[in-house]
Design an enzyme around this catalytic site. Structure first.
Site, PDB file in Angstrom:
ATOM      1  N   HIS A  48     -94.457  78.963 109.358  1.00 40.73           N
ATOM      2  CA  HIS A  48     -93.076  77.949 109.428  1.00 40.73           C
ATOM      3  C   HIS A  48     -93.564  76.596 108.413  1.00 40.73           C
ATOM      4  O   HIS A  48     -94.529  76.598 108.017  1.00 40.73           O
ATOM      5  CB  HIS A  48     -93.054  77.449 110.830  1.00 40.73           C
ATOM      6  CG  HIS A  48     -92.323  78.192 111.558  1.00 40.73           C
ATOM      7  ND1 HIS A  48     -92.999  78.940 112.615  1.00 40.73           N
ATOM      8  CD2 HIS A  48     -90.928  78.290 112.228  1.00 40.73           C
ATOM      9  CE1 HIS A  48     -91.997  79.640 113.276  1.00 40.73           C
ATOM     10  NE2 HIS A  48     -90.960  79.134 113.151  1.00 40.73           N
ATOM     11  N   LYS A  94     -93.310  71.443 111.003  1.00 45.38           N
ATOM     12  CA  LYS A  94     -93.345  72.076 112.447  1.00 45.38           C
ATOM     13  C   LYS A  94     -94.986  71.280 113.110  1.00 45.38           C
ATOM     14  O   LYS A  94     -96.019  71.358 112.736  1.00 45.38           O
ATOM     15  CB  LYS A  94     -93.506  73.322 112.699  1.00 45.38           C
ATOM     16  CG  LYS A  94     -93.379  73.838 113.879  1.00 45.38           C
ATOM     17  CD  LYS A  94     -93.029  75.435 114.017  1.00 45.38           C
ATOM     18  CE  LYS A  94     -92.945  76.092 115.264  1.00 45.38           C
ATOM     19  NZ  LYS A  94     -91.933  75.350 116.321  1.00 45.38           N
TER      20      LYS A  94
HETATM   21  P1  NAD Z   1     -86.645  67.483 113.722  1.00 46.81           P
HETATM   22  O1  NAD Z   1     -87.939  66.721 113.844  1.00 46.81           O
HETATM   23  O2  NAD Z   1     -85.918  67.490 112.363  1.00 46.81           O
HETATM   24  O3  NAD Z   1     -85.499  66.816 114.971  1.00 46.81           O
HETATM   25  C1  NAD Z   1     -85.949  66.316 115.860  1.00 46.81           C
HETATM   26  C2  NAD Z   1     -85.153  65.303 116.225  1.00 46.81           C
HETATM   27  O4  NAD Z   1     -85.090  64.825 117.569  1.00 46.81           O
HETATM   28  C3  NAD Z   1     -85.437  63.967 115.440  1.00 46.81           C
HETATM   29  O5  NAD Z   1     -84.383  63.519 114.788  1.00 46.81           O
HETATM   30  C4  NAD Z   1     -85.893  62.913 116.339  1.00 46.81           C
HETATM   31  O6  NAD Z   1     -85.603  61.757 116.098  1.00 46.81           O
HETATM   32  C5  NAD Z   1     -84.912  63.272 117.610  1.00 46.81           C
HETATM   33  N1  NAD Z   1     -85.743  62.785 118.957  1.00 46.81           N
HETATM   34  C6  NAD Z   1     -86.878  62.704 119.114  1.00 46.81           C
HETATM   35  N2  NAD Z   1     -86.766  62.037 120.537  1.00 46.81           N
HETATM   36  C7  NAD Z   1     -85.339  61.571 120.823  1.00 46.81           C
HETATM   37  C8  NAD Z   1     -84.656  61.049 121.946  1.00 46.81           C
HETATM   38  N3  NAD Z   1     -85.390  60.592 122.774  1.00 46.81           N
HETATM   39  N4  NAD Z   1     -83.513  61.145 121.883  1.00 46.81           N
HETATM   40  C9  NAD Z   1     -82.831  61.889 120.967  1.00 46.81           C
HETATM   41  N5  NAD Z   1     -83.362  62.177 119.714  1.00 46.81           N
HETATM   42  C10 NAD Z   1     -84.654  62.606 119.847  1.00 46.81           C
HETATM   43  O7  NAD Z   1     -86.935  68.960 114.323  1.00 46.81           O
HETATM   44  P2  NAD Z   1     -85.991  70.313 114.197  1.00 46.81           P
HETATM   45  O8  NAD Z   1     -86.443  71.310 113.269  1.00 46.81           O
HETATM   46  O9  NAD Z   1     -84.642  69.829 114.623  1.00 46.81           O
HETATM   47  O10 NAD Z   1     -86.416  70.972 115.879  1.00 46.81           O
HETATM   48  C11 NAD Z   1     -86.208  70.396 116.957  1.00 46.81           C
HETATM   49  C12 NAD Z   1     -87.029  71.156 118.001  1.00 46.81           C
HETATM   50  O11 NAD Z   1     -86.217  72.419 118.029  1.00 46.81           O
HETATM   51  C13 NAD Z   1     -88.571  71.560 117.899  1.00 46.81           C
HETATM   52  O12 NAD Z   1     -88.811  71.867 119.064  1.00 46.81           O
HETATM   53  C14 NAD Z   1     -88.363  73.182 117.052  1.00 46.81           C
HETATM   54  O13 NAD Z   1     -89.434  73.510 117.380  1.00 46.81           O
HETATM   55  C15 NAD Z   1     -87.057  73.340 117.763  1.00 46.81           C
HETATM   56  N6  NAD Z   1     -86.610  74.601 117.438  1.00 46.81           N
HETATM   57  C16 NAD Z   1     -85.968  75.590 118.200  1.00 46.81           C
HETATM   58  C17 NAD Z   1     -85.540  76.639 117.524  1.00 46.81           C
HETATM   59  C18 NAD Z   1     -84.802  77.623 118.518  1.00 46.81           C
HETATM   60  O14 NAD Z   1     -84.076  78.700 118.020  1.00 46.81           O
HETATM   61  N7  NAD Z   1     -84.970  77.553 119.840  1.00 46.81           N
HETATM   62  C19 NAD Z   1     -85.192  76.793 116.255  1.00 46.81           C
HETATM   63  C20 NAD Z   1     -85.268  75.577 115.338  1.00 46.81           C
HETATM   64  C21 NAD Z   1     -86.090  74.676 115.997  1.00 46.81           C
END
Ligand code: NAD
Length: 265
Positions: A152, A156
């Site tokens: 990744h 991450k």
């Molecule tokens: P990212 O860091 O770009 O985004 C996460 C966002 O959540 C950030 O903008 C952060 O400020 C926000 N956040 C944190 N606390 C918060 C709160 N209390 N209220 C609202 N927003 C809040 O990360 P990302 O790449 O978008 O990934 C997010 C999550 O999704 C991670 O856990 C990642 O591993 C997961 N993910 C899952 C899949 C899937 O298919 N299930 C795919 C990609 C990513």
């Protein structure tokens, strides 16, 4: 449901949040009405996505505006949002990874009052791969050593990825093992020979890799490699939007991405 399902997105300013906004903008089935961002960051009050939707911080103040919550944020924020969704009786879709088993138990406890779908990977390809891994693991048995590799992007924060664990669990199921007993997460120094039945995990972090997973099944004289490569996080966003649309009309309970993909509505 004929009118579009109204969505609240938690983590709307993140990489997945933006992908969800972009993909929802082109969908007839869903519309984003609420964009929730972290209260302590620079995103509050920004206009996000092609919808130019104003970012806010209080999910509980918008409950009249949405039908389903989609969360891609952090484990703490996921649990907080799930609690609000449960109180408001709104279905909850979460893709956030890195939840501990206690946090997962707390999340799933809300399924007594709402429909809840948590998936470590929303892509159609990975959900098909999960089935193939279980089948391959069952058919090959302990003559084949099983290893899960994942790669990744450098930002991450959890490892191994939720998807690697999902594939590890499918492999363990195929051999009637528990992943907790079979998993080996680190090898360093004088490790000794590999034990039969162990499921090893290898992790790479770098650059902008969206997500790559390979399950190796290695025997004397032959090897199977089952690989999925994601090149665009749109696949996760489209899967999560499809799951949210599907979940909107479900009764309380725990659902999987396979349920959303393979069950007719
Ligand atoms: P990212 O860091 O770009 O985004 C996460 C966002 O959540 C950030 O903008 C952060 O400020 C926000 N956040 C944190 N606390 C918060 C709160 N209390 N209220 C609202 N927003 C809040 O990360 P990302 O790449 O978008 O990934 C997010 C999550 O999704 C991670 O856990 C990642 O591993 C997961 N993910 C899952 C899949 C899937 O298919 N299930 C795919 C990609 C990513």
């Amino acid at each position: 449901m004929n009118s579009p399902v109204r969505l609240a997105i938690v983590g709307a300013a993140g990489r997945m949040g933006i992908a969800l906004l972009e993909n929802a903008f082109n969908s007839e089935n869903v519309v984003v009405t609420t964009a929730i961002v972290a209260p302590d960051g620079d995103d509050v009050g920004r206009n996000l996505g092609p919808q130019n939707i104003a970012a806010t911080t209080a999910l509980d103040e918008s409950i009249e505006d949405f039908d389903v919550v989609i969360d891609f944020s952090s484990p703490e924020s996921c649990l907080e949002s799930a609690q609000i969704a449960a109180r408001a009786q709104k279905p909850f879709v979460s893709g956030t990874t890195g939840l501990s088993s206690e946090q997962l138990d707390a999340l799933f406890a809300h399924s007594e009052s709402i429909a809840l779908l948590h998936a470590a990977n929303f892509s159609v390809g990975v959900n098909v791969l999960e089935r193939l891994v279980e089948l391959a693991s069952e058919a090959t048995g302990s003559d084949f050593d099983l290893e899960v590799f994942e790669a990744h992007h450098r930002r991450k924060v959890d490892a191994p990825s939720g998807t690697a664990l999902l594939l590890g669990r499918a492999a363990a199921r195929g051999r009637e093992q528990s992943l907790e007993e079979a998993a080996l997460y680190n090898r360093e120094g004088q490790t000794g020979p590999r034990s039969t039945g162990e499921i090893g995990f290898q992790v790479l972090r770098g650059g902008d890799i969206v997500g790559e997973h390979t399950v190796f099944l290695c025997a004397d004289g032959e090897r199977i490699e089952l690989t999925h490569r994601a090149t665009d996080r749109g696949i996760f966003a489209r899967g999560a939007l499809r799951a949210a649309h599907w979940l909107a009309t479900r009764s309380p309970g725990v659902y999987t991405m396979s349920d959303a993909l393979f069950t007719r509505s």
